[in-house]
Enzyme design. Structure first.
Site, PDB file in Angstrom:
ATOM      1  N   HIS A 464       0.828  -1.202   0.000  1.00 29.97           N
ATOM      2  CA  HIS A 464       0.000   0.000   0.000  1.00 29.97           C
ATOM      3  C   HIS A 464       0.872   1.267   0.000  1.00 29.97           C
ATOM      4  CE1 HIS A 464      -3.617   2.405   1.198  1.00 29.97           C
ATOM      5  NE2 HIS A 464      -2.666   3.196   1.655  1.00 29.97           N
ATOM      6  N   GLU A 465       1.765   1.349   0.971  1.00 33.10           N
ATOM      7  CA  GLU A 465       2.598   2.551   1.086  1.00 33.10           C
ATOM      8  C   GLU A 465       3.504   2.685  -0.133  1.00 33.10           C
ATOM      9  OE1 GLU A 465       1.677   4.701   3.048  1.00 33.10           O
ATOM     10  OE2 GLU A 465       0.396   3.390   4.255  1.00 33.10           O
ATOM     11  N   HIS A 468       1.730   4.505  -2.856  1.00 30.74           N
ATOM     12  CA  HIS A 468       1.841   5.964  -2.697  1.00 30.74           C
ATOM     13  C   HIS A 468       3.218   6.428  -3.177  1.00 30.74           C
ATOM     14  CE1 HIS A 468      -1.860   6.757  -0.611  1.00 30.74           C
ATOM     15  NE2 HIS A 468      -1.574   5.986   0.423  1.00 30.74           N
ATOM     16  N   HIS A 471       3.501   6.585  -6.903  1.00 36.74           N
ATOM     17  CA  HIS A 471       2.760   7.737  -7.435  1.00 36.74           C
ATOM     18  C   HIS A 471       3.658   8.983  -7.387  1.00 36.74           C
ATOM     19  CE1 HIS A 471      -1.489   9.809  -7.375  1.00 36.74           C
ATOM     20  NE2 HIS A 471      -0.899   9.913  -8.530  1.00 36.74           N
TER      21      HIS A 471
HETATM   22 ZN    ZN Z   1      -2.838   5.265   1.923  1.00 40.89          ZN
END
Ligand code: ZN
Length: 675
Positions: A464-465, A468, A471
């Site tokens: 998940h991290e 980010h 991105h």
């Molecule tokens: Zn998040």
């Protein structure tokens, strides 16, 4: 130059930064920033090069220095650093709030938007100017002078309250310790957790075992401790943190009420009837009614599954575990037992297959396959011996970006997991600056000489991290204001992160990142299949809980709730009556521990997780159709979504990738909720 916070020649100089550098560095940078604004204001005709870029230069320096300070404050908290941080915080907040109201800057952006070249600017610049004009309005720039002053005072007070909310929560969490003398009381806890508890007691000069509310310990007790009373004690300690039921020094009650009042006052100054409207003005969702309708629709679709699952859990607890009354403090434990019974594995068994190096190798291999960049270890100054540093290079060997990886929980480190950007991709005077991120988690540290072992849930958090991070790191935008995550609507920010989570349910990906800590073997297909079968075990209960929290946040900030007279806990109880499928104990003080909304940026925005999950599940649907490791689909995702940053609306990026607007079906299907 002796102050390392004023050195922008490269990566942060962590070995040199001290708390006493904070105040003088910020003083210099804020003064320079103000001087830059003065110089700009004296110019006649604003242009991109002569107006936006010098302003970006000044603000980038402030943000870079302050980003290092706030990161260290979060991961290496000490009394001296906390004081330095809290002393500088109002000044930094005031600096940005001032710019948000500066009529000269506002006029400059208006002139840029009115100039003949505006329509033909590249999207990264065009959209930035539009966002600036919107933010000026939301920042109070169009207010008369007396209201402006009040607006500024509100911003400052809110920033201070947020920081105190977080400090109270951290202090209340750290202050708790339960020393256990009788080994039998820890029955059910995995050996690693027992060993860690013994190490922690020894560190305090005690014999026996020390239980804390730090995430690895709390989670282990809730999931494994056979002792009903022990689970209840730890659950209660956690659920009453920073509330009127705990140490009064850390009670967040008054802070919550004050923040809600100030947010409403701010909204009214801006001409809105609620803070929810202010929040949504810069988001993808149209208005509060649209969000509430979205959440109520999800609740209606998911609730039958959640009711079915909680009933099965109750029956299992009664029949198999002799627990007549299923309490909130039993849910994780009973779910774990149910998982072991039905699917015959435990997280502990699975964990043996996920040592740190294998997991990182698998993750980095996936990134290379999908996006054509290689991740490799590199060197940099680190702020703690546990931190690691990596760089991304493209096929030509060119540097794409770098990141710090801080994986383990430790004292004086804020809980949770997050990505913080510190340097942005940007082209300035012909020179390209590559992006840098901090990825922070709170996983179990290695015990003894062995490697760190991650639960499947922790692997998911890491992915998940990392989403980010990608991105931020894989952006191709070269203007600061729309580079990476900058300028992306809040409720679309979780798209890339939640998208990455899907891969941990794919055999090819998981097989490549497992290596049993003793035998070196990959995870057996049969165990993976059981993991997959258990994936959606009670996921409806988690799902409906997220919908409940999102709905609570939205109603709390909507026109129907008056913070002066309203009762926050009563509102939460109302939402629960409507949505929740099990009762919470009377002592539960969830709002007092809700940093997303009271110390984050998620006020009237918590729904973003579910909103973005619809987008991410649907985006992953394209990979399912093409083959989940399909490099061409990966390349398109990178080009249309990750690379674009805030240069166009998130919905446009989604449609460019998917070929149509988002649909809710994939999310329900991934959660096993289809008729
Ligand atoms: Zn998040």
């Amino acid at each position: 130059m002796t102050n390392p916070l004023l050195d922008f020649s490269g990566l942060p100089r962590f070995s040199a930064i001290r708390p006493e550098h904070v105040e003088p560095a910020m003083q210099v940078l804020l003064a320079e920033g103000r001087a830059a604004v003065e110089a700009l204001s004296a110019r006649a005709e604003p242009t991109w090069e002569a107006f936006v870029e010098p302003l970006d230069d000044a603000n980038e320096r402030v943000s870079r220095a302050w980003g290092q300070v706030s990161h260290l404050n979060a991961v290496l908290n000490s009394p001296a650093l906390r004081d330095a941080y809290n002393a500088a915080l109002p000044k930094v907040t005031q600096y940005f709030a001032e710019q948000g109201q500066d009529p000269r800057l506002h006029a400059g952006f208006k002139a840029l938007a009115a100039a003949p070249g505006f329509a033909s600017l590249p999207p990264s610049r065009h959209r930035y100017i539009e966002n600036q004009l919107r933010d000026f309005r939301l920042g109070g720039a169009e207010l008369p002078p007396d209201e402006k002053a009040r607006f500024l005072a509100i911003q400052e007070e809110l920033a201070g309250l947020s920081s105190r909310f977080q400090d109270n929560l951290l202090d209340a969490t750290n202050a708790f310790a339960l020393y256990i003398k009788d080994r039998n009381a820890l029955s059910g806890l995995p050996q690693d957790d027992v060993a860690r508890a013994a190490e922690e007691a020894a560190r305090d000069g005690r014999t026996g075992w020390k239980l804390t509310l730090q995430p690895p310990c709390y989670t282990a007790v809730m999931q494994y401790a056979d002792h009903h009373g022990l689970r209840e004690d730890i659950y209660r300690a956690n659920a009453t943190r920073a509330s009127g039921l705990g140490d009064p020094r850390w009670n967040n009650d008054a802070l919550i009420r004050r923040m809600l009042e100030l947010r409403l006052e701010e909204a009214r100054l801006l001409g809105y009837s609620s803070y929810a409207e202010v929040s949504l003005a810069s988001k993808m969702a149209a208005d509060p009614a649209a969000v509430i309708a979205f959440l109520e629709d999800l609740s209606r679709r998911v609730r039958p599954y959640a009711e079915r699952d909680i009933e099965a859990l109750r029956r299992f607890a009664r029949e198999e575990l002799n627990l007549a009354d299923l309490r909130a403090s039993d849910i994780a434990y009973v779910t774990e037992k149910q998982r072991q019974r039905r699917h015959a594995f435990s997280d502990e068994e699975v964990k043996r297959y996920f040592p740190e190096e294998a997991v990182l190798g698998g993750l980095f291999g996936l990134i290379e396959r999908l996006y054509g960049v290689t991740v490799r270890a590199a060197s940099a100054e680190l702020y703690h011996p546990d931190v690691r540093f990596f760089e991304l290079v493209d096929r030509s060997g060119a540097l794409v970006g770098q990141f710090y990886l801080d994986l383990y929980a430790r004292e004086h480190k804020r809980g949770g997991a997050w990505m913080q950007n510190t340097i942005h991709r940007r082209r300035r005077a012909g020179r390209l600056q590559t992006p840098v991120a901090f990825l922070t988690c709170n996983f179990s540290a290695p015990v003894g000489d062995g490697p760190a072992l991650f639960t499947h849930r922790e692997v998911r958090t890491l992915f998940h991290e990392c989403g980010h991070g990608l991105h931020h790191l894989l952006t191709r935008i070269e203007d600061l204001g729309t580079s990476g995550i900058n300028g992306v609507e809040w409720d679309a920010v979780e798209l890339p992160s939640q998208f990455m989570e899907n891969f941990i349910w794919e055999w090819d990906v998981v097989a490549a990142m497992t290596r049993h800590v003793e035998t070196g073997e990959r995870i057996p297909r049969s165990l993976f299949d059981r993991l997959l079968a258990a994936k959606n075990l009670n996921s409806s209960i988690q799902f409906i809980r997220q919908v409940e929290i999102a709905l609570f946040d939205m109603r709390l900030h909507s026109a129907g709730f008056d913070p002066a007279t309203g009762d926050v806990l009563a509102l939460l109880a109302d939402v629960r009556r409507e949505v929740a499928v099990y009762r919470m104990p009377e002592y539960d003080r969830f709002p007092n521990q809700f940093p997303h909304v009271f110390a984050g940026g998620y006020a009237a925005g918590y729904y973003s997780y579910k909103w973005a999950e619809v987008l991410s599940a649907d985006a992953f649907g394209a990979f399912e159709q093409a083959g989940v490791l399909d490099a061409r689909t990966g390349e398109r995702f990178r080009d249309e979504v990750l690379a674009r940053g805030g240069s166009r609306p998130a919905l446009d990026s989604f449609v460019a990738f998917r070929g149509r607007p988002p649909q809710i079906d994939a999310l329900l299907r991934h959660n096993g909720m289809t008729a």
